[in-house]
Design a protein around this motif. Structure first.
Motif, short mmCIF file in Angstrom:
data_model
loop_
_atom_site.label_atom_id
_atom_site.label_comp_id
_atom_site.label_asym_id
_atom_site.label_seq_id
_atom_site.Cartn_x
_atom_site.Cartn_y
_atom_site.Cartn_z
N MET A 1 -6.08 4.14 73.16
CA MET A 1 -7.13 3.24 72.72
C MET A 1 -7.48 3.57 71.26
SD MET A 1 -10.99 2.69 74.20
CE MET A 1 -11.73 4.17 73.60
N ILE A 2 -7.69 2.54 70.47
CA ILE A 2 -8.09 2.69 69.07
C ILE A 2 -9.50 2.14 68.94
CG2 ILE A 2 -7.57 2.14 66.66
CD1 ILE A 2 -5.30 3.67 68.13
N ARG A 3 -10.36 2.88 68.25
CA ARG A 3 -11.73 2.41 68.04
C ARG A 3 -12.26 2.97 66.73
NH1 ARG A 3 -15.27 6.47 68.90
NH2 ARG A 3 -14.66 8.18 70.27
N ARG A 4 -13.34 2.37 66.24
CA ARG A 4 -14.03 2.91 65.07
C ARG A 4 -14.64 4.25 65.44
NH1 ARG A 4 -15.86 -0.67 60.81
NH2 ARG A 4 -16.80 1.16 59.85
N ALA A 5 -14.52 5.19 64.55
CA ALA A 5 -15.12 6.50 64.76
C ALA A 5 -16.62 6.42 64.54
CB ALA A 5 -14.50 7.52 63.82
N ASP A 6 -17.36 7.30 65.18
CA ASP A 6 -18.80 7.40 64.98
C ASP A 6 -19.16 8.86 64.75
OD1 ASP A 6 -19.32 8.68 67.55
OD2 ASP A 6 -19.10 6.71 68.45
N PRO A 7 -20.41 9.15 64.40
CA PRO A 7 -20.77 10.54 64.08
C PRO A 7 -20.43 11.56 65.16
CG PRO A 7 -22.49 9.07 63.32
CD PRO A 7 -21.52 8.22 64.12
N ALA A 8 -20.46 11.18 66.42
CA ALA A 8 -20.12 12.13 67.48
C ALA A 8 -18.64 12.55 67.43
CB ALA A 8 -20.44 11.51 68.84
N ASP A 9 -17.82 11.77 66.72
CA ASP A 9 -16.39 12.06 66.62
C ASP A 9 -16.04 13.02 65.49
OD1 ASP A 9 -15.66 10.25 68.70
OD2 ASP A 9 -15.90 8.59 67.27
N ILE A 10 -17.01 13.42 64.69
CA ILE A 10 -16.71 14.24 63.50
C ILE A 10 -15.94 15.52 63.85
CG2 ILE A 10 -17.76 15.61 61.65
CD1 ILE A 10 -19.68 13.25 61.22
N PRO A 11 -16.32 16.29 64.86
CA PRO A 11 -15.52 17.49 65.17
C PRO A 11 -14.06 17.17 65.49
CG PRO A 11 -17.65 17.63 66.25
CD PRO A 11 -17.53 16.22 65.70
N ALA A 12 -13.82 16.11 66.27
CA ALA A 12 -12.45 15.74 66.61
C ALA A 12 -11.70 15.25 65.38
CB ALA A 12 -12.45 14.66 67.69
N LEU A 13 -12.36 14.45 64.54
CA LEU A 13 -11.73 13.98 63.30
C LEU A 13 -11.38 15.16 62.40
CD1 LEU A 13 -13.99 10.92 62.47
CD2 LEU A 13 -11.53 10.83 62.95
N ALA A 14 -12.30 16.10 62.26
CA ALA A 14 -12.05 17.27 61.41
C ALA A 14 -10.85 18.05 61.92
CB ALA A 14 -13.29 18.15 61.34
N ALA A 15 -10.75 18.24 63.22
CA ALA A 15 -9.61 18.97 63.78
C ALA A 15 -8.31 18.24 63.51
CB ALA A 15 -9.82 19.17 65.28
N LEU A 16 -8.31 16.91 63.62
CA LEU A 16 -7.10 16.13 63.35
C LEU A 16 -6.71 16.19 61.88
CD1 LEU A 16 -7.93 13.05 65.59
CD2 LEU A 16 -5.94 14.55 65.87
N VAL A 17 -7.71 16.14 61.00
CA VAL A 17 -7.43 16.23 59.56
C VAL A 17 -6.83 17.59 59.23
CG1 VAL A 17 -8.46 16.25 57.26
CG2 VAL A 17 -9.19 14.53 58.91
N VAL A 18 -7.41 18.66 59.74
CA VAL A 18 -6.89 20.00 59.48
C VAL A 18 -5.46 20.11 60.02
CG1 VAL A 18 -7.16 22.45 60.03
CG2 VAL A 18 -9.14 21.10 59.32
N GLU B 111 -7.33 7.54 70.80
CA GLU B 111 -7.58 8.42 71.93
C GLU B 111 -6.48 8.22 72.98
OE1 GLU B 111 -12.26 9.07 72.32
OE2 GLU B 111 -11.64 7.00 72.67
N GLY B 112 -5.92 9.33 73.42
CA GLY B 112 -4.92 9.29 74.47
C GLY B 112 -5.48 9.89 75.74
N ASP B 113 -4.61 10.18 76.68
CA ASP B 113 -5.03 10.76 77.96
C ASP B 113 -5.74 12.10 77.79
OD1 ASP B 113 -3.94 8.58 79.23
OD2 ASP B 113 -2.03 9.59 79.66
N ASN B 114 -5.38 12.84 76.75
CA ASN B 114 -5.96 14.17 76.53
C ASN B 114 -6.99 14.18 75.41
OD1 ASN B 114 -4.37 15.35 78.57
ND2 ASN B 114 -2.63 15.40 77.16
N GLY B 115 -7.53 13.02 75.06
CA GLY B 115 -8.56 12.96 74.03
C GLY B 115 -8.03 12.47 72.70
N PRO B 116 -8.79 12.70 71.62
CA PRO B 116 -8.41 12.21 70.29
C PRO B 116 -7.04 12.76 69.87
CG PRO B 116 -10.69 12.93 70.30
CD PRO B 116 -10.09 13.37 71.60
#
Length: 141
Positions: free
Chosen positions: A1-18, A49-54
């Motif tokens: 699933m693809i969706r717009r990110a929101d503030p609650a997604d910041i930790p997951a986004l940061a991990a993906l960026v790193v 987001e996949g079966d195991n999260g972002p």
């Protein structure tokens, strides 16, 4: 699933960026930078987001450019374990749809020469190479 990110997604986004290797050399400051982007109307962050999260993200920016307005895809990354499932194409499609909703008719992306896979990915989706340039920068710290 693809969706717009929101503030609650910041930790997951940061991990993906790193994990993508594109943290700007400051992983500790990354959450604050992502929060600023989420607050700007000229930016959009999309999360896959996949079966195991972002498992992927895309960042896009609406800019004025020579020749008119465009949306620039500033980052697109999919976790290595989730590649070859169409998530990159879906993230790109989400950025393109965002551009269309904003009345923008052009999306562009700059790809480092070292990212060989991307040099096949974008043309396969209809993107054409149109420019070569030298990029200059100056650190203001």
């Amino acid at each position: 699933m693809i969706r717009r990110a929101d503030p609650a997604d910041i930790p997951a986004l940061a991990a993906l960026v790193v994990a993508s290797g594109d943290d700007g050399g400051d992983p500790a400051g990354l959450p604050a930078r992502l929060a600023r982007l989420l607050d700007q109307a000229t930016h959009a962050l999309f999360l896959a987001e996949g079966d195991n999260g972002p498992c992927g993200f895309a960042a896009a920016e609406h800019r004025l450019a020579p020749g008119g307005e465009c949306v620039v895809l500033t980052c697109l990354a999919v976790d290595a374990a989730a590649r070859r499932r169409g998530l990159g194409s879906q993230l790109l499609a989400a950025a393109e749809a965002w551009a269309r909703r904003r009345g923008v008719e052009r999306v562009q992306v700059s790809v480092p020469l070292a990212h060989g896979d991307a040099h096949g990915f974008y043309p396969a989706l209809g993107y054409e190479a149109f420019d070569t340039r030298r990029v200059y920068r100056r650190d203001l710290r």
